[in-house]
Design an enzyme around this catalytic site. Structure first.
Site, PDB file in Angstrom:
ATOM      1  N   CYS A 177       1.072  -1.099  -0.010  1.00 30.56           N
ATOM      2  CA  CYS A 177      -0.206   0.126   0.004  1.00 30.56           C
ATOM      3  C   CYS A 177       0.849   1.368   0.007  1.00 30.56           C
ATOM      4  O   CYS A 177       0.372   2.527   0.331  1.00 30.56           O
ATOM      5  CB  CYS A 177      -0.847   0.004   0.992  1.00 30.56           C
ATOM      6  SG  CYS A 177      -2.225  -1.447   1.118  1.00 30.56           S
ATOM      7  N   HIS A 192      -1.885   8.548   5.843  1.00 34.69           N
ATOM      8  CA  HIS A 192      -2.246   7.240   5.319  1.00 34.69           C
ATOM      9  C   HIS A 192      -3.593   7.067   5.896  1.00 34.69           C
ATOM     10  O   HIS A 192      -4.314   6.405   5.022  1.00 34.69           O
ATOM     11  CB  HIS A 192      -1.212   6.080   5.820  1.00 34.69           C
ATOM     12  CG  HIS A 192      -1.147   5.137   5.217  1.00 34.69           C
ATOM     13  ND1 HIS A 192      -1.209   4.819   3.623  1.00 34.69           N
ATOM     14  CD2 HIS A 192      -1.480   3.849   5.468  1.00 34.69           C
ATOM     15  CE1 HIS A 192      -1.652   3.611   3.504  1.00 34.69           C
ATOM     16  NE2 HIS A 192      -1.682   2.761   4.326  1.00 34.69           N
ATOM     17  N   HIS A 199      -9.847   2.918   0.640  1.00 36.46           N
ATOM     18  CA  HIS A 199      -8.349   2.656   0.457  1.00 36.46           C
ATOM     19  C   HIS A 199      -8.121   1.973  -0.682  1.00 36.46           C
ATOM     20  O   HIS A 199      -8.617   0.674  -1.220  1.00 36.46           O
ATOM     21  CB  HIS A 199      -8.066   1.767   1.712  1.00 36.46           C
ATOM     22  CG  HIS A 199      -6.495   1.338   1.706  1.00 36.46           C
ATOM     23  ND1 HIS A 199      -5.480   1.876   0.814  1.00 36.46           N
ATOM     24  CD2 HIS A 199      -5.708   0.604   2.586  1.00 36.46           C
ATOM     25  CE1 HIS A 199      -4.166   1.435   1.093  1.00 36.46           C
ATOM     26  NE2 HIS A 199      -4.458   0.880   2.386  1.00 36.46           N
TER      27      HIS A 199
END
Lengths: 427, 406
Positions: A177, A317, A354
């Site tokens: 990620c 994040h 996400h």
């Protein structure tokens, strides 16, 4: 040649001259940004496959591109093409079919999906073969060559290179990620060392398929707040219960400041610096004292020649998992100290979900927009703050604020931690 | 152009069908005189031959059983080879050095549990019933921790966990291009002063039906009895997968000298590109790469060309045309296609070539020809320059030039 063409370490200054975006909020930077700053969520019930009985039934899917039959490869490629086209058009760089620099693209795992395997096993076979032996025998016929793109990790990059005429060997990246941020880091480094004057950096991910969803579900990583999908992603809030899978692609055209100025390009932002630090603690968890994330942030500031006090906004994040948001706070506090309380921080993932491999790219585009518009996107669903994480998360509604230096964080499974600092064009 | 650091190889970690470490490879490849016989298993995955991994005691590099359990075989192979390279470079266990050692990995897909796949397909039958798949089959069939291995970067993640390499971590994908990109990226960063010391490499577990499927869909595999790389070119082409773990430690010369590390060789240049496989394109790309490679460095005299040819057509045939054209200019060129002996290791194949080149320069000699052909001729001189070629079975071309350190 003024000194602004070189940074304090004597390296080429690297700038962003084009951005492109596809997310669950829409297609194109403008559409995504308008919905983002007005606090809309792109998270919705999954409609592309039956979800009855699953723990998580929501995602930030991208349903507006015509990709039939749907597959991770084909949708990832389609989104990347749209985002890259937009970025290149805005940058006005090169000529049609020729981008004057390398392609650096972050892509999801390449694998056959169940409909593909089903096709392979269903062929009538004259031999008494079962399982993979049967599948392999059927593959030998050559009749399934059209499936090769799904298992070739080079395929997405290769199609993009064909389309946009990028130079040299295209790079396909996976740092989980953090991948999107890694593409920017690789582009920055290549320009700094004089290997190229420009780079096309893309992150793309379209892996909301049954297996993808169930995998993350089995890791207990996903929110199960299915009843109100737009409320499910709630970074930094007390009742956050996991992230929401999402799809998207972000593209950035990076150039040396010299090259951009020489051709009269509009500079959208400066990529001041990048840093990374690997974690050796656990496959999915950060070292509890935050050493690696702290190391990544410190190395980033050092690389960018920026003091902690100069950071005036953080693009988090902020996945909305209990673990990530806590570790992100702990680590930011360790580096920024008291300055953190005065620094607004928001998570785009509260609205977009996400986007996994693409997250670093998508959030880089939003960071560039934040610099350009003077609007901080909100963290929505911040109804019940987590008292352990005292942060100014720009709760629920966006906020006008001139910011000149932004820290963008990206963390991934496998101990990946990459941060980027963006700032305004020097006066 | 700014000052460029010299890039040294200070550690080699190698496992394959041939041996369990770099030393064993060096002995068998360079010191056995008549050459070694390739290790091949032609029956287990018939009609596909594979080069099986030598038996390894993974515990010697991965001490915790819990770590081993978290890894699929391709990851264990890679973590093992990475550990060997770190030990060889004298970095293993040195916390301060490891904290500042960067990691670059070339990786492909994780391994699928083929038994589970078959169960799922059985239960699905012809219904294409996504609901059944999602609701009943997958949740009970998938193992949560192992699925993480589908992420290509989890080999790197496991190397960080097991060996504490934590400077940074980057994973390149794209079959052979992954290996080309990994070596080139590590080389350029050190050369430009963006890194001091990088552990770089890759791993392939060839003994997997799901891997074979991935390449057979594109019709890239060799079927039937083992043939040497160049022989396969004349018989339709195809690659024979080989299990390999190949890592090297690259280091800026100054840093290597500071800690009195022993170098194998220097990497003088690395160039990569991506051509289509239309007729002539691969040859042309390799010619241009060679011109760029030579622009900065000027090898004279005998040149050992360690070819990473896969045996897949038209890529390998075109590489042969390129190598023949080099031989016209330089009669002292000696070709060895190391895939003939070790199989094709896809992502790990270019790093494998770099590792073998380091051993050749350390030994100062070339391996005996792999089989008998006009292409691979005996060579008895001293090897001072090695050209490593990497031509992807589908995409990607790269060349590296390595030189002996006097």
């Amino acid at each position: 040649m003024g000194s602004r063409m070189l940074d304090p370490k004597g390296r080429s200054v690297v700038v962003v001259t084009g951005i492109g975006l596809v997310t669950s909020l829409g297609i194109g930077v403008r559409a995504c940004w308008e919905r983002l700053v007005s606090g809309h969520s792109g998270v919705k019930p999954i409609s592309r496959f039956p979800t009855e009985g699953l723990r998580t039934t929501i995602a930030g899917t991208v349903d507006d591109l015509d990709v039939t039959p749907l597959s991770a490869h084909d949708l990832s490629l389609a989104m990347a093409e749209v985002a890259a086209s937009e970025a290149i058009a805005q940058a006005g760089i090169g000529r049609v079919g020729h981008f004057p620099g390398p392609l650096i693209v972050a892509t999801p795992p390449s694998e056959l999906e169940w409909p593909h395997l089903n096709r392979l096993v269903e062929v009538p076979s004259d031999a008494e073969l079962a399982g993979y032996q049967r599948i392999l025998a059927n593959a030998r016929s050559g009749a399934f060559a059209d499936l090769a793109r799904h298992v070739r990790f080079a395929a997405i990059a290769d199609s993009l290179q064909e389309r946009f005429g990028t130079e040299g060997e295209p790079l396909s990246i996976c740092t989980a990620c953090a991948s999107g941020a890694t593409t920017i880091q690789l582009g920055l480094e290549a320009i700094r060392r004089g290997q190229t004057e420009a780079a096309l950096c893309i992150g793309t991910d379209a892996t909301v398929h049954p297996e993808g969803l169930i995998r993350f579900s089995l890791l207990s990583a996903l929110s199960t707040a299915n009843e109100a999908p737009h409320k499910a992603s709630k970074p930094f809030s007390k009742r956050r219960d996991g992230f929401v899978m999402a799809e998207g692609a972000g593209a950035l055209v990076l150039e040396s400041y010299d090259a951009a100025k020489a051709r009269g390009a509009r500079v959208l932002a400066v990529v001041r610096g990048c840093g990374e630090k690997a974690d050796d603690y656990h496959r999915t968890r950060s070292r509890p004292d935050g050493t690696a994330i702290i190391g990544a942030i410190r190395k980033t500031l050092e690389d960018a020649c920026v003091a902690p006090e100069e950071i005036d906004y953080i693009n988090a994040h902020g996945t909305s998992t209990p673990e990530n948001d806590k570790m992100e706070y702990v680590s930011l506090h360790a580096v920024l100290g008291d300055h953190l309380a005065r620094t607004p921080i928001s998570s785009n993932k509260s609205m977009v979900g996400h986007t996994l491999i693409a997250a670093g790219s998508v959030e880089a585009v939003f960071s560039v927009m934040t610099l350009g518009t003077g609007v901080l996107p909100p963290t929505i669903n911040y109804d019940e703050p987590d008292p352990e994480l005292p942060l100014d998360v720009v709760p629920n509604v966006s906020r006008p604020a001139r910011v000149s230096t932004i820290l963008s964080n990206s963390f991934g499974f496998g101990g990946q931690n990459v941060c980027v600092v963006f700032s305004e064009e020097p006066a | 152009m700014a000052h460029r650091n010299e890039v040294w190889i200070t550690g080699v970690g190698l496992v394959s069908s041939l041996g369990a470490d770099a030393r064993e490879h060096a002995e068998k490849l360079f010191l056995s005189g008549s050459g070694v016989v390739p290790i091949i298993d032609e029956t287990r995955y018939s009609p596909y031959p594979v080069h099986p991994l030598v038996p390894l005691d993974f515990s010697s590099q991965i001490s915790r059983k819990s770590d081993q359990k978290q890894m699929e075989l391709w990851q264990r192979i890679g973590v093992y080879a990475a550990g060997l390279a770190l030990s060889d470079a004298g970095i293993a266990g040195d916390a301060a050095l490891l904290d500042r050692t960067d990691l670059v990995v070339a990786a492909g897909s994780g391994e699928r549990d083929t038994k589970v796949d078959c169960e799922v397909l059985e239960r699905l039958g012809s219904r294409e019933d996504a609901a059944l798949l999602a609701k009943e089959v997958l949740p009970s069939a998938l193992r949560p921790t192992l699925f993480l291995a589908q992420l290509s970067n989890m080999l790197a993640g496991n190397i960080s966990i097991v060996h504490n390499v934590t400077g940074s971590s980057r994973t390149f994908m794209g079959e052979e291009m992954a290996g080309l990109a990994a070596i080139e990226n590590a080389f350029r960063r050190i050369q430009a002063g963006q890194a001091d010391r990088i552990l770089v490499g890759g791993a392939l577990n060839a003994e997997r039906e799901d891997l074979l499927l991935g390449y057979e869909i594109g019709h890239n595999l060799w079927r039937g009895p083992h043939r040497l790389v160049w022989e396969r070119c004349d018989e339709g082409g195809g690659f024979i997968p080989g299990s390999v773990g190949a890592f090297v430690v690259l280091e800026a010369r100054a840093h290597a000298e500071d800690r009195s590390a022993k170098p194998y060789a220097r990497i003088a240049a690395v160039e990569t590109d991506r051509a289509s496989r239309a007729p002539g394109q691969t040859v042309q790309a390799l010619m241009q790469l060679f011109a760029r490679l030579n622009a900065g460095s000027n090898p004279s005299g005998p040149l050992l060309a360690l070819s990473g040819a896969s045996g897949v057509e038209p890529a390998s045939g075109e590489e042969l045309v390129f190598l023949a054209s080099l031989a016209v200019q330089n009669p002292e060129i000696t070709v060895r296609a190391y895939g003939s002996l070790l199989g094709h290791s896809v992502e790990a194949h270019f790093p494998l070539g770099i590792a073998l080149a380091a051993l050749a320069l350390e030994q100062g000699s070339a391996p005996p020809p792999f089989g008998q052909s006009d292409i691979e001729r005996p060579f008895s001189g001293s090897v001072q320059h090695v050209l490593v070629t990497g031509v992807g079975h589908w995409r990607g071309e790269g060349l590296a030039l390595l030189q002996a350190i006097e």
